[in-house]
Design a protein around this motif. Structure first.
Motif, PDB file in Angstrom:
ATOM      1  N   GLU A 294       6.038  -7.386  -5.030  1.00  0.00           N
ATOM      2  CA  GLU A 294       4.876  -7.625  -4.162  1.00  0.00           C
ATOM      3  C   GLU A 294       3.952  -6.413  -4.099  1.00  0.00           C
ATOM      4  N   LYS A 298       0.033  -6.430  -5.105  1.00  0.00           N
ATOM      5  CA  LYS A 298      -0.996  -6.022  -4.148  1.00  0.00           C
ATOM      6  C   LYS A 298      -1.840  -4.878  -4.707  1.00  0.00           C
ATOM      7  N   ASP A 302      -5.860  -5.140  -5.540  1.00  0.00           N
ATOM      8  CA  ASP A 302      -6.838  -4.225  -4.913  1.00  0.00           C
ATOM      9  C   ASP A 302      -7.697  -3.527  -5.967  1.00  0.00           C
TER      10      ASP A 302
END
Length: 457
Positions: A294, A298, A302
């Motif tokens: 995860e 992420k 971003d």
């Protein structure tokens, strides 16, 4: 009146200054050189970005500012986001610094002469001390007695060494005031007219104020002769060290180029130096990899969102600048065809309404940016100026009126210079209706002295 607590639902609209929006505004304000440096920094901190050397057409560049599900996007579309530029060949890149050499300073120039002149080590030491004490204009600001005290030498010896240095090149160097500087130059030129020395010694303030009749009356000569002497004095150099001072050459790289092809004007945003950005394929593949956690997802999302927004902001900047210049070109066509006198009044609001953006956007897009045109290089802000309406209804920009005033002053009879009121009347003949005070203001902006100081006897 009863007061109480309650819950109410209400819909409002407000602008939230997100980091992405701040970045877009910042990019819009950048000049091409600043944008190039900014992109270099972004390439260092964002691993998903890279420079594409291949010449490819524009990518889709339509990423929304909202968060993107990059897994779905990569599966559906493997095309690259990109901004079109021409990559420069670093090996063939030209640099002004590569062909310039270090200039000799005033102190180095004088020390060279000092070492050739003084054979006595004590005198050479005094000469070096005096030379090192000169300011950037070539003046000696230290008193001789202070130099004598520091070197523990007789003040008369200091004076003798100073006399020798004052004969060095450039003429007038090591003077202690303006009068002495000019007198040294007159002696070096072997001027024989004693009246010239008298005026320099006693009437420099009157020369600066152009009080020629007063000087003529005190000396007992004609005003025309005083004016001729003053004209000669003004050819002397009041700052002998000026030609050795460091000059900061600020090279202007135009952000936009306007070229005339036949009867048409073509606008081109000059972004050849800006690297072409794309998103790296290996990071797209990494996002689709089965072995991921995860935190990695992420992080990649971003960075990919940041990269997409950066590319979009660069393209928006390019398009906004292009639209602004196109609007300027449309409104100022007479300026490009006939010259500076035909500049029309124009405001940021007019351009903003035409290209359907806010005034602040136009202001940011034009601040600090230059355009290269067939008639010269101009700052984009130059085209925005207030103006007046002529008798015939035609509008005149303030810059155009200044050019008319400059021409009127250049063509006037020097023995009978025109007053501000007479200049205003001549402008009225051309259809420009402005007051005497406005003429005086524009004349001051042009550094043109009043009629009393422009008179030739």
């Amino acid at each position: 009146m009863r007061m109480g607590y309650g819950l109410h639902l209400e819909q409002t609209q407000k602008l939230v200054m997100t980091p992405q929006l701040k970045q877009a505004i910042q990019i819009l304000q950048f000049t091409s050189m600043e944008l190039e440096k900014f992109i270099e920094t972004e390439l260092e901190i964002n691993p998903v970005l890279e420079v594409d050397i291949a010449e490819k057409p524009y990518g889709e560049a339509d990423a929304e500012s909202k968060k993107i599900d990059w897994k779905e996007y990569v599966k559906k579309d493997s095309s690259s986001y990109s901004v079109q530029t021409n990559s420069a060949d670093e090996e063939n890149e030209f640099s002004f610094e590569s062909v310039t050499s270090k200039e000799t300073s005033l102190q180095e120039h004088l020390l060279f002469q000092c070492h050739l002149t003084f054979l006595n080590n004590n005198h050479k030491k005094i000469g070096e001390y005096i030379i090192d004490s000169l300011d950037e204009n070539g003046y000696l600001t230290l008193p001789l007695d202070e130099i004598a005290k520091d070197l523990k030498t007789d003040v008369n010896i200091i004076g003798d060494v100073l006399d020798i240095i004052q004969n060095f090149d450039p003429s007038g160097v090591a003077a202690r005031n303006l009068n002495e500087c000019l007198l040294l130059q007159l002696r070096n030129l072997e001027v024989k007219n004693e009246k010239v020395f008298t005026i320099v010694e006693n009437y420099l303030e009157e020369v600066a104020s152009r009080k020629y009749p007063l000087i003529a009356k005190k000396i007992g000569i004609k005003t025309t002769e005083v004016q001729e002497i003053c004209d000669f004095i003004k050819t002397l150099e009041p700052k002998p060290g000026r030609k050795f001072s460091k000059i900061n050459n600020n090279y202007v790289i135009p952000d936009v180029i306007i070229t005339k092809i036949g009867d048409e004007y073509v606008t081109q945003v000059n972004d050849n130096k800006v690297p072409r950005l794309i998103i790296r394929d290996d990071y797209k593949k990494l996002l689709l990899s089965e072995e991921q956690n995860e935190e990695a997802v992420k992080y990649l999302n971003d960075k990919l969102n940041s990269a997409a927004w950066l590319i979009k902001s660069i393209e928006q900047r390019r398009q906004t600048i292009y639209n602004v210049v196109q609007s300027i070109l449309k409104k100022q066509k007479q300026f490009f065809e006939k010259g500076k006198k035909h500049l029309r009044p124009m405001t940021l609001k007019e351009v903003a309404e035409e290209i359907e953006v806010h005034e602040s956007t136009v202001s940011r897009a034009t601040t600090g940016k230059y355009v290269e045109t067939p008639i010269g290089v101009f700052e984009l802000k130059y085209f925005f100026s207030s103006g007046v309406e002529g008798f015939s209804g035609e509008e005149y920009a303030s810059e155009s009126i200044k050019n008319y005033i400059k021409d009127i002053v250049n063509e006037e009879d020097a023995s009978k210079p025109l007053s501000d009121d007479k200049i205003a009347k001549q402008l009225a003949i051309k259809g420009i209706n402005i007051s005497r005070r406005t003429v005086a203001k524009y004349r001051d902006d042009l550094n043109i002295p009043p009629s009393s100081r422009r008179r030739r006897y």
